[in-house]
Design a protein around this motif. Sequence first.
Motif, PDB file in Angstrom:
ATOM      1  N   TRP A 186       4.623   9.073   2.946  1.00 10.74           N
ATOM      2  CA  TRP A 186       2.977   8.819   3.123  1.00 10.74           C
ATOM      3  C   TRP A 186       3.512   8.903   4.538  1.00 10.74           C
ATOM      4  CZ3 TRP A 186      -0.663   7.935   0.096  1.00 10.74           C
ATOM      5  CH2 TRP A 186      -1.933   7.751   0.147  1.00 10.74           C
ATOM      6  N   LYS A 187       4.042   8.416   5.775  1.00 15.23           N
ATOM      7  CA  LYS A 187       3.278   8.384   6.989  1.00 15.23           C
ATOM      8  C   LYS A 187       3.885   9.895   7.742  1.00 15.23           C
ATOM      9  CE  LYS A 187       5.145   4.028   7.735  1.00 15.23           C
ATOM     10  NZ  LYS A 187       5.921   2.831   7.774  1.00 15.23           N
ATOM     11  N   TYR A 230      -7.508   3.825   1.736  1.00 16.59           N
ATOM     12  CA  TYR A 230      -6.965   5.798   2.015  1.00 16.59           C
ATOM     13  C   TYR A 230      -8.169   6.523   1.355  1.00 16.59           C
ATOM     14  CZ  TYR A 230      -4.405   4.848  -1.483  1.00 16.59           C
ATOM     15  OH  TYR A 230      -3.498   3.859  -2.441  1.00 16.59           O
ATOM     16  N   THR A 289       0.336   3.065   1.369  1.00 20.48           N
ATOM     17  CA  THR A 289       0.527   4.071   3.303  1.00 20.48           C
ATOM     18  C   THR A 289       2.150   3.683   3.826  1.00 20.48           C
ATOM     19  OG1 THR A 289      -0.973   2.063   4.230  1.00 20.48           O
ATOM     20  CG2 THR A 289      -2.174   3.981   3.667  1.00 20.48           C
ATOM     21  N   SER A 290       2.675   2.372   3.267  1.00 27.65           N
ATOM     22  CA  SER A 290       4.160   2.188   4.371  1.00 27.65           C
ATOM     23  C   SER A 290       4.898   2.732   3.620  1.00 27.65           C
ATOM     24  CB  SER A 290       3.688   0.295   3.657  1.00 27.65           C
ATOM     25  OG  SER A 290       4.023   0.625   1.688  1.00 27.65           O
ATOM     26  N   VAL A 324       0.974  11.822   7.199  1.00 23.53           N
ATOM     27  CA  VAL A 324      -0.528  11.621   7.682  1.00 23.53           C
ATOM     28  C   VAL A 324       0.820  13.040   9.163  1.00 23.53           C
ATOM     29  CG1 VAL A 324      -1.262  10.292   9.760  1.00 23.53           C
ATOM     30  CG2 VAL A 324      -0.521   9.544   7.242  1.00 23.53           C
ATOM     31  N   THR A 382      -7.178  12.924   0.785  1.00 19.23           N
ATOM     32  CA  THR A 382      -6.456  11.761   0.968  1.00 19.23           C
ATOM     33  C   THR A 382      -5.829  12.248   2.556  1.00 19.23           C
ATOM     34  OG1 THR A 382      -5.931  10.791  -0.376  1.00 19.23           O
ATOM     35  CG2 THR A 382      -5.628   9.928   0.885  1.00 19.23           C
ATOM     36  N   SER A 412       0.708  -1.180  -0.504  1.00 23.26           N
ATOM     37  CA  SER A 412       0.091   0.281   0.462  1.00 23.26           C
ATOM     38  C   SER A 412       0.230   0.939   0.288  1.00 23.26           C
ATOM     39  CB  SER A 412      -1.218  -0.233   0.718  1.00 23.26           C
ATOM     40  OG  SER A 412      -1.570   0.986   1.534  1.00 23.26           O
TER      41      SER A 412
END
Length: 550
Positions: free
Chosen positions: A10-11, A368, A5-6, A14, A324, A3
């Motif tokens: 991306w982290k 997401y 998100t990994s 967030v 997102t 994903s």
Amino acid sequence: MNSRTSLSSWKKLVTQSETMAKCHMKELFAINEQRFNEFSIQLPSFLLDYSKNLITTETISTLLELAKECDVEVWRKKMFQGESINSTENRAVLHTALRNRSNKDIIIAKKNISEDIRHALVKVEEFSNKIRQGLWKGYSGKPITDAVNIGVGGSNLGPQMVTEALRQYSDNSINVHYVSNVDGTQIADVLRKLNPEKVLFIVSSKTFTTTETMTNAKTAMKWLTASSFDNKAIKKHFVAVSSNKKNAISFGIEENNVFDMWDWVGGRFSLWSAIGLPIAIDLGFDKFIALLDGANDIDNHFCFAPLESNAPVILALLSVWNCTFLGHQSQAILPYDQSLHRLSAYLQQAEMESNGKSVSWDGDDIDYATVPTIWGELGINGQHAFYQYLHQSNNIVPADFIGSVETVTPVNNHHNTLLSNFLAQTQALMQGVNKGQICLDLKAKGYTDEYIEKVSSHKVHKGNRPTNTILLKRLEPRSLGSLIALYEHKIFVQGIILKICSFDQWGVELGKSLAHKIQKELEGKEINAGHDSSTKGLMNFIYSTLENTK
């Protein structure tokens, strides 16, 4: 599942979104007087100001890191080289080739598609010139005065948006009409005004199987032959744009009257092809080419500009950031130009049909938010309709404001009034106004303390509402081509970052296949046992109502 998100970027985003959600843009402007210079991009046709977003240089840096981690530059190269990036249909995505002005060969499956494109353009030029110069005659020997484009979705929205946007550039030698709705009211209204001896029908359908388009085309054909009393009249009054020449010929259209389409052009990106025939007929082929040139300008910018100054990339990253990461599930497209009144609908299809998906290109469920709901209206009309919601609702709606420095129709001081509203709205959405400012203002105007206490809370605007401003120098064929291509490439980059196949539209298919079955049942008055109770009940109501009206 690999994903997005990994990814490390991306982290970081967030974490940054949690911090930025506590900031106010007004404060960011106060501490950085160079904010506009840092967060704007100027191109030959327009200026993009994205400074009124909840971002810092760190945010943009991390978003650009995300683009690189998602291999946006690699995927961009794949698209322009004709690789099959439409993975679910195993097709290339080459609408950009339609406006490539370099005459560079583009090879797909050992075939030079540039030659096909050149031949198609020559055919559009020759045919549109014949129509415009009165050299193409109808069945009774009279020249064509009206053209009716019959299509739906991309076969309608693109050409209609462009011809209406550029109406001031038309010489009105041919009146162009559009029919897209299968509701018979629309085609009846269009045909009522026309002389069958002087009308040309353009049936635009990539597959030549689209139910709505074929239904309208059959009605138009019956209308024509009822007047001419001769099926041979069809060859003088019907042309087709399709990748399925066999179906078009079977339908009754002469082979020489079929303009080519290709499976590597998606419908919503097809106005640059022969789907744009109504544009060439209405405006003239030279203006159609100017439209293509403007799109090609942005293709070159997109290919060669660094990511940090690349307008489509920045727009895509901001969309991902707002939707997102910050959780804003809606976006408004707000043109401050009457000519662009169909732009919101056009971009709604372009983005939502492309990226409104919940499965990645690997076939995995996406965990997401992808793209927002796209909607909009002309700016001034919107101010007196839904801007109340934009300014004071608890739901934050990022918006793109699109206007022009010069107007193509100067009337007294109208354009200055329009531009003042255009500029004021983005400032108000960003800054807002607090209770203290409101109280001071009302006090200065002589209102009583009792009144001020009663109404001040109602007048508070929290501000901090993100907007992009796209300011064209002037709305003309070339700048409009650039504007459309800007959004096309934005959508492509969104899809890569979100790991979505942007060029299929399977979500359109289920309803269409069910409609085909239900239509047979409605005509046969026999309900299939497989329907749910609601659908059965509705069909029974239709049956009984029709029986009672006999």
